[in-house]
Design a protein around this motif. Structure first.
Motif, mmCIF file in Angstrom:
data_model
loop_
_atom_site.group_PDB
_atom_site.id
_atom_site.type_symbol
_atom_site.label_atom_id
_atom_site.label_comp_id
_atom_site.label_asym_id
_atom_site.label_seq_id
_atom_site.Cartn_x
_atom_site.Cartn_y
_atom_site.Cartn_z
ATOM 1 N N ASN A 31 48.677 48.060 35.688
ATOM 2 C CA ASN A 31 47.853 48.504 34.565
ATOM 3 C C ASN A 31 48.321 49.861 34.056
ATOM 4 N N VAL A 61 50.001 39.725 28.171
ATOM 5 C CA VAL A 61 48.615 40.062 28.488
ATOM 6 C C VAL A 61 47.731 39.488 27.391
ATOM 7 N N GLN A 65 43.060 42.575 26.717
ATOM 8 C CA GLN A 65 43.728 43.531 27.600
ATOM 9 C C GLN A 65 44.645 44.444 26.795
ATOM 10 N N TYR A 69 44.549 48.482 26.826
ATOM 11 C CA TYR A 69 45.689 49.323 27.166
ATOM 12 C C TYR A 69 46.016 50.281 26.025
#
Length: 76
Positions: A31, A61, A65, A69
């Motif tokens: 991550n 992803v 997500q 991010y």
């Protein structure tokens, strides 16, 4: 020496907890790497859509997500 059932259960639970901890740590590392990647793309002048498209198409992803991010990269 033989272990009692309670000792065997405890040993099994310890192994499972250790495995889960390792997996969680690996996921956190991935991550953080994706957040850093998003930050690098932002610093290169990529738009939000471009960064998120890269994360979804190349890094595989989910769109949710990718948005997270991107947002984290903006905060850091």
């Amino acid at each position: 020496m033989r272990l009692s059932l309670a000792e065997m259960d405890h040993e099994y639970e310890l192994k499972e907890a250790t495995a889960q901890g390792i997996k969680k740590g690996q996921n956190q590392g991935v991550n953080m790497a994706l957040v850093q990647l998003a930050a690098g793309l932002i610093n290169q002048g990529q738009s939000a859509d471009q960064v998120q498209a890269f994360l979804t198409s190349v890094m595989k992803v989910s769109p949710a997500q990718a948005r997270e991010y991107y947002q984290q990269a903006l905060r850091d």
